[in-house]
Design a protein around this motif. Sequence first.
Motif, PDB file in Angstrom:
ATOM      1  N   ILE A 176      17.710 107.996  98.792  1.00 48.51           N
ATOM      2  CA  ILE A 176      18.000 106.462  97.689  1.00 48.51           C
ATOM      3  C   ILE A 176      19.148 106.917  96.930  1.00 48.51           C
ATOM      4  CG2 ILE A 176      16.608 105.113  96.020  1.00 48.51           C
ATOM      5  CD1 ILE A 176      15.490 105.050  98.953  1.00 48.51           C
ATOM      6  N   LEU A 177      20.083 105.811  96.827  1.00 46.52           N
ATOM      7  CA  LEU A 177      21.459 106.106  96.247  1.00 46.52           C
ATOM      8  C   LEU A 177      21.219 105.485  94.863  1.00 46.52           C
ATOM      9  CD1 LEU A 177      23.961 105.469  98.950  1.00 46.52           C
ATOM     10  CD2 LEU A 177      22.927 107.500  98.229  1.00 46.52           C
ATOM     11  N   GLY A 178      20.403 104.513  94.669  1.00 47.17           N
ATOM     12  CA  GLY A 178      20.232 103.947  93.543  1.00 47.17           C
ATOM     13  C   GLY A 178      19.257 102.760  93.342  1.00 47.17           C
ATOM     14  N   VAL A 179      18.684 102.619  92.237  1.00 45.49           N
ATOM     15  CA  VAL A 179      17.830 101.234  92.058  1.00 45.49           C
ATOM     16  C   VAL A 179      17.935 100.370  90.976  1.00 45.49           C
ATOM     17  CG1 VAL A 179      15.205 100.726  91.540  1.00 45.49           C
ATOM     18  CG2 VAL A 179      15.870 102.808  93.087  1.00 45.49           C
ATOM     19  N   GLY A 180      18.139  99.301  91.214  1.00 43.60           N
ATOM     20  CA  GLY A 180      18.613  98.208  89.999  1.00 43.60           C
ATOM     21  C   GLY A 180      17.042  97.482  89.783  1.00 43.60           C
ATOM     22  N   GLU A 181      16.858  97.306  88.521  1.00 44.99           N
ATOM     23  CA  GLU A 181      15.484  96.669  88.260  1.00 44.99           C
ATOM     24  C   GLU A 181      15.596  95.881  87.033  1.00 44.99           C
ATOM     25  OE1 GLU A 181      10.981  97.975  87.094  1.00 44.99           O
ATOM     26  OE2 GLU A 181      12.577  99.478  87.862  1.00 44.99           O
ATOM     27  N   THR A 182      14.958  94.857  87.039  1.00 41.03           N
ATOM     28  CA  THR A 182      15.061  93.756  85.784  1.00 41.03           C
ATOM     29  C   THR A 182      13.703  93.097  85.557  1.00 41.03           C
ATOM     30  OG1 THR A 182      16.167  92.423  84.417  1.00 41.03           O
ATOM     31  CG2 THR A 182      16.067  91.815  86.755  1.00 41.03           C
ATOM     32  N   PRO A 183      12.954  93.046  84.424  1.00 40.37           N
ATOM     33  CA  PRO A 183      11.828  92.144  84.372  1.00 40.37           C
ATOM     34  C   PRO A 183      12.338  90.517  84.897  1.00 40.37           C
ATOM     35  CG  PRO A 183      12.148  93.112  82.468  1.00 40.37           C
ATOM     36  CD  PRO A 183      13.654  93.467  83.087  1.00 40.37           C
ATOM     37  N   THR A 184      11.189  90.076  85.756  1.00 44.58           N
ATOM     38  CA  THR A 184      11.187  88.814  86.303  1.00 44.58           C
ATOM     39  C   THR A 184      11.068  87.671  85.344  1.00 44.58           C
ATOM     40  OG1 THR A 184      11.269  89.493  88.727  1.00 44.58           O
ATOM     41  CG2 THR A 184      10.852  87.266  88.266  1.00 44.58           C
ATOM     42  N   THR A 185      11.633  86.849  85.446  1.00 47.33           N
ATOM     43  CA  THR A 185      11.372  85.318  84.854  1.00 47.33           C
ATOM     44  C   THR A 185      11.662  84.257  85.824  1.00 47.33           C
ATOM     45  OG1 THR A 185      13.403  85.134  83.565  1.00 47.33           O
ATOM     46  CG2 THR A 185      11.877  86.122  82.412  1.00 47.33           C
ATOM     47  N   GLY A 186      10.708  83.555  85.776  1.00 49.91           N
ATOM     48  CA  GLY A 186      10.912  82.179  86.925  1.00 49.91           C
ATOM     49  C   GLY A 186      10.026  82.424  88.223  1.00 49.91           C
ATOM     50  N   VAL A 187       9.131  83.302  88.213  1.00 52.04           N
ATOM     51  CA  VAL A 187       8.360  83.393  89.328  1.00 52.04           C
ATOM     52  C   VAL A 187       6.703  83.629  88.860  1.00 52.04           C
ATOM     53  CG1 VAL A 187       7.774  84.862  91.231  1.00 52.04           C
ATOM     54  CG2 VAL A 187      10.051  84.749  90.716  1.00 52.04           C
ATOM     55  N   ARG A 188       6.065  82.844  89.586  1.00 53.20           N
ATOM     56  CA  ARG A 188       4.654  82.595  89.422  1.00 53.20           C
ATOM     57  C   ARG A 188       3.834  83.028  90.646  1.00 53.20           C
ATOM     58  NH1 ARG A 188       0.363  78.761  88.795  1.00 53.20           N
ATOM     59  NH2 ARG A 188      -0.973  79.543  87.123  1.00 53.20           N
TER      60      ARG A 188
END
Length: 401
Positions: free
Chosen positions: A32-44
């Motif tokens: 695994i070279l990298g992980v990009g993560e962010t909290p989601t808005t706009g999905v239910r």
Amino acid sequence: MAKSKIYVGLEIGTSKTCMVVGEVKSDHTVKILGVGETPTTGVRKGEITDMQNVRICVREAHLKAEDVSNVSIDNILLAVTGKHIIGENFSGKLRLENEGRAVTYDDIDEVVERARDVAIPADHVCIMDILRQFRIDEHDNLMTPLGLMAETLEADYHIVHAIKTRIQNSIKCAREDNLNVEQVVFSPIASALIALPMQAKEAGALVIDIGGGTTDYVLYQNGGVVASGCIPVGGDHVTNDIHILCEIPLSKAEKIKCLEGDASGDPAKSVGMATIPDEKGFQEIQISRDLLNSAIHARLHEVLKLVKAKLPADALQDVGHGVYLTGGTSLMKGFGELANKVFDLEVYRLEEPQFSEIHEYYKDPRYSTALGLIRYAQYRDAEQRDTRGFLRKLWGWVWGA
């Protein structure tokens, strides 16, 4: 010697948007070279409700993944989920000469085509077709029937189909960030590649991936997929129940759920008060552990019962290896005990890692789906290197597709 290859997986979840960059080396190991993560808005409940917000989330995860991995990302595999996604079993049958003969490549091509030529709703599109097994003269669980004598040849497939426009919406979010979607993968199929060892698929196992807005499941028997689907309920619903019943803010409900909650239903774990300090100097919050744990137990018990009800009749009798739990909500204390009571089977789950290094993502159930996409791509390409495609069943026993 074969060169290494870079693969990228994107999961647009209810709680988080995650992009994983993995390198498959010449010895078939994955780094695994990298992980990009962010909290989601706009999905239910796993489905997009605000395209603009989701585009922003995908862009943030994309940029972070490129920064961490030092890789320019163009092509991805995309995980999808939602209650509109349906997994069904279909079969194709081919009659050979009356007295039988050896099965040829052309026979296999034809019976596979018949099994995959199925009627699905007009507004649906097939996103995955998963070979379960071949049969000759009702002899089951054949890896490949090539060269065997038979009078009849059959192929069993698990077909995953979904509402076309909802799949298109997910693809559009990626494409508008200049990402090319190579393939769409149903989330629990990807998760199982991380959560489930190969021998468990052969013995029979149920994978339950419970996230923020959905609970996905896939059932394996004799190495093949028997059932898959999505329940539109997840950990966010537990948080909301605590918010309403305990009359505390959602942010506090989430925190006390994770730090103090227990899903097991054990009365001994529901004694006294649970306390959440306030970092801003306001009065701490105290609620009854009995009330807190009752809310958690009731909702998660409901979810597991819904999964159980979706499985084929008597299917659990052939699950020899047990239930595998993954997804962020699987980290809830007491959840394993609850699953054991509902399914009356041995329960396994990945544990939250103690460290945050890149390699530790493999051990974190919150990243099973995104990581599974990398494995999926690896096995898919191995299959495609076989010009006839008859390694499909062999790989199917390994990774479920």
